[in-house]
Design an enzyme around this catalytic site. Structure first.
Site, PDB file in Angstrom:
ATOM      1  N   ASP A  10      -1.571   6.028 -15.972  1.00 14.35           N
ATOM      2  CA  ASP A  10      -1.478   5.230 -14.564  1.00 14.35           C
ATOM      3  C   ASP A  10      -0.121   4.493 -14.607  1.00 14.35           C
ATOM      4  OD1 ASP A  10      -1.802   4.481 -11.895  1.00 14.35           O
ATOM      5  OD2 ASP A  10      -2.763   2.663 -12.277  1.00 14.35           O
ATOM      6  N   SER A  11       0.536   3.899 -13.625  1.00 15.80           N
ATOM      7  CA  SER A  11       1.566   3.187 -13.746  1.00 15.80           C
ATOM      8  C   SER A  11       0.939   1.734 -14.071  1.00 15.80           C
ATOM      9  CB  SER A  11       1.917   2.878 -12.191  1.00 15.80           C
ATOM     10  OG  SER A  11       0.915   2.436 -11.193  1.00 15.80           O
ATOM     11  N   TYR A  42       5.047   1.976  -9.315  1.00 19.57           N
ATOM     12  CA  TYR A  42       5.821   3.378  -9.193  1.00 19.57           C
ATOM     13  C   TYR A  42       5.902   3.559  -7.693  1.00 19.57           C
ATOM     14  CZ  TYR A  42       4.934   5.064 -13.982  1.00 19.57           C
ATOM     15  OH  TYR A  42       5.129   5.086 -15.408  1.00 19.57           O
ATOM     16  N   GLY A  43       5.043   3.101  -6.918  1.00 19.91           N
ATOM     17  CA  GLY A  43       4.999   3.483  -5.505  1.00 19.91           C
ATOM     18  C   GLY A  43       6.165   3.331  -4.625  1.00 19.91           C
ATOM     19  N   CYS A  73      -2.561   8.436 -11.228  1.00 17.42           N
ATOM     20  CA  CYS A  73      -1.890   7.641 -10.507  1.00 17.42           C
ATOM     21  C   CYS A  73      -1.388   8.436  -9.262  1.00 17.42           C
ATOM     22  CB  CYS A  73      -0.574   7.404 -11.314  1.00 17.42           C
ATOM     23  SG  CYS A  73       0.893   6.719 -10.390  1.00 17.42           S
ATOM     24  N   THR A  75       0.802   8.013  -6.974  1.00 14.85           N
ATOM     25  CA  THR A  75       2.240   8.297  -6.860  1.00 14.85           C
ATOM     26  C   THR A  75       2.911   9.384  -7.552  1.00 14.85           C
ATOM     27  OG1 THR A  75       2.468   6.071  -6.068  1.00 14.85           O
ATOM     28  CG2 THR A  75       4.410   7.207  -6.579  1.00 14.85           C
ATOM     29  N   GLU A 152      -3.484  -6.270  -7.564  1.00 10.06           N
ATOM     30  CA  GLU A 152      -2.879  -6.753  -8.843  1.00 10.06           C
ATOM     31  C   GLU A 152      -3.074  -8.448  -9.054  1.00 10.06           C
ATOM     32  OE1 GLU A 152      -0.863  -5.240 -11.768  1.00 10.06           O
ATOM     33  OE2 GLU A 152      -1.695  -2.856 -11.076  1.00 10.06           O
ATOM     34  N   CYS A 184      -4.317   6.153  -4.048  1.00 14.19           N
ATOM     35  CA  CYS A 184      -3.844   5.629  -4.887  1.00 14.19           C
ATOM     36  C   CYS A 184      -5.039   4.964  -5.732  1.00 14.19           C
ATOM     37  CB  CYS A 184      -2.844   4.273  -4.512  1.00 14.19           C
ATOM     38  SG  CYS A 184      -2.757   3.165  -5.419  1.00 14.19           S
ATOM     39  N   THR A 185      -5.029   4.906  -7.043  1.00 15.60           N
ATOM     40  CA  THR A 185      -6.086   4.561  -7.892  1.00 15.60           C
ATOM     41  C   THR A 185      -6.423   3.058  -7.674  1.00 15.60           C
ATOM     42  OG1 THR A 185      -4.731   4.539  -9.928  1.00 15.60           O
ATOM     43  CG2 THR A 185      -6.290   6.511  -9.407  1.00 15.60           C
ATOM     44  N   HIS A 186      -5.500   2.266  -7.209  1.00 13.05           N
ATOM     45  CA  HIS A 186      -5.872   0.951  -6.988  1.00 13.05           C
ATOM     46  C   HIS A 186      -6.492   0.734  -5.811  1.00 13.05           C
ATOM     47  CE1 HIS A 186      -2.097  -0.029  -9.575  1.00 13.05           C
ATOM     48  NE2 HIS A 186      -2.550  -1.340  -9.691  1.00 13.05           N
TER      49      HIS A 186
END
Lengths: 268, 268
Positions: A10-11, A42-43, A73, A75, A152, A184-186
């Site tokens: 992932d990013s 990345y997005g 990820c 993106t 984040e 998005c995995t976040h």
């Protein structure tokens, strides 16, 4: 049977939502994780840069003797994988197909929402993939560029997250979607807020978790699952080992001390 | 007199607050700007990564025949420049010294606030520099990690910006600072919100603008100002030329079409 590890990248931290699911449903598998913490996010980057970074991430994972790659990820899965899959002699799955299949199976109204980064939405790949599954589906996409910084920086609850989420999600509520892909995995870290705003009747599809489920199916089909009962994970990051160690430990609810390593991803 | 250009760099767009000031007070100077848009933000990265990125940025600018470098990035100025200045045979100034000198001259109460990224606050360099100017100064520092994402996503006003700013700035209000250094060149774009929260009596020091004023003094002292009446600027970015062109044009209130170029910063 194949006891080689699974590679996941992932990013940054978001891909740990996928790692957690892999550990839950395939506890015997060894995992090599790469988080590109030196170049996250990345997005918001251009399509060309997302392609370049994704190629480097795959090349790095290929240096291990792995059997399968999961791009955890949103993106990279949508803005890069469809264009570069043929360049690699390796089984690579992203979050795109698994999430779209799940959403198409869940929806009753045929109205599906997709949220992701600018890069993901700009690629149009969620729309395209859902339409390929069922051309009658109505798809409503919305970029949510503040969601990754919120996660984040620990703003996963409270008034700020609620205000931003309400603004982003209103058009999807207005459209009447009954299924929403967290592309998005976040974003699963904001699940509570998203659920509150969208309401009980809207089902949320966690793209990272679905990718883990899908990977298990693929590995079963090809008889590539491992034969052990308990696997181990090694983590590689492109910046700030200590920071990642702390957050990953909290996130996975177990210590990752001593298994996080620094890599210079620009060399790949 | 010296008609060579001035080099200016930042992690992204924030350094344009410095470029704007240079154009205003030294309109004859040619400018080479580098914005590291492919690796922004710097402020959340480790000290080692900030050092590495800063060295690459300086090496890139050195490939032009420039006479002076302004690091228009609060993070690189505080977390990198003090450690690597001696590696380069070039006049390099950051935003740290100019902002500290200005704040020390302005304060009446001797209580100065500093806001910046995690990298900037962690370096302790603002505190150290202010104490060197006057050991009696009381310095209160606060990392504001959401400010860069807010600015990069256009949240420079409104409820979300106000809530986050109120949370970050409360300890500085409680401490009774009368002068506040905006130690990241993105932050002047949130000046209205910061001013409203801190109140009329608190003076805001714009680190990017002060760096431009300081650079002019240095160039005058060394007789290195140019002899022309009107200069030109060329912009280099590590990602997304179109996006930068649009935002820089709005920001500088003039078109930068045709003068924005892509560079692979990893090669430096």
């Amino acid at each position: 049977m194949d006891n080689r590890p699974i590679g996941i990248f992932d990013s940054g931290l978001g891909g740990l939502t996928c790692v957690k699911k892999v550990m839950e449903i395939m506890p015997g598998e060894d995992i090599i994780y790469f988080g590109d913490t030196g170049r996250v996010p990345y997005g918001s980057r251009s399509a060309d840069t997302i392609l370049k970074y994704t190629r480097q991430d795959i090349r790095f994972l290929e240096t291990f003797d792995i059997k399968f790659i999961i791009i955890a990820c949103g993106t990279a899965s949508s803005a890069a994988l469809p264009f570069i899959r043929s360049e690699f002699d390796m089984d690579i799955e992203g979050v795109l197909d698994p999430a779209c299949k799940k959403a198409a199976a869940l929806t009753q109204s045929g109205k599906i929402g997709v949220i992701g980064t600018h890069g993901t939405v700009r690629s149009g790949k969620y729309l395209q993939t859902l339409k390929r599954i069922d051309s009658g589906l109505e798809v409503y996409s919305k970029a949510c560029p503040m969601f990754v910084p919120l996660v984040e920086n620990g703003y996963t609850d409270g008034e700020v997250a609620r205000l931003i989420a309400a603004e982003y999600l209103q058009p999807l509520k207005d459209a009447g979607v009954d299924t929403l892909i967290l592309g998005c995995t976040h974003y699963p870290l904001l699940r509570g807020v998203i659920h509150d705003i969208m309401g009980e009747q809207v089902q949320l599809v966690d793209a990272g978790a679905e990718a883990a489920v899908y990977a298990k199916q693929k590995l079963e089909e090809k008889d590539l699952l491992c034969s052990r009962g308990y696997g181990a994970a090694q983590y590689y990051v492109s910046d700030a080992v200590d920071n990642f160690t702390e957050i990953a430990g909290m996130f996975l609810e177990k210590s990752v001390d001593g298994s996080v390593h620094l890599v210079n991803i620009e060399n790949y």
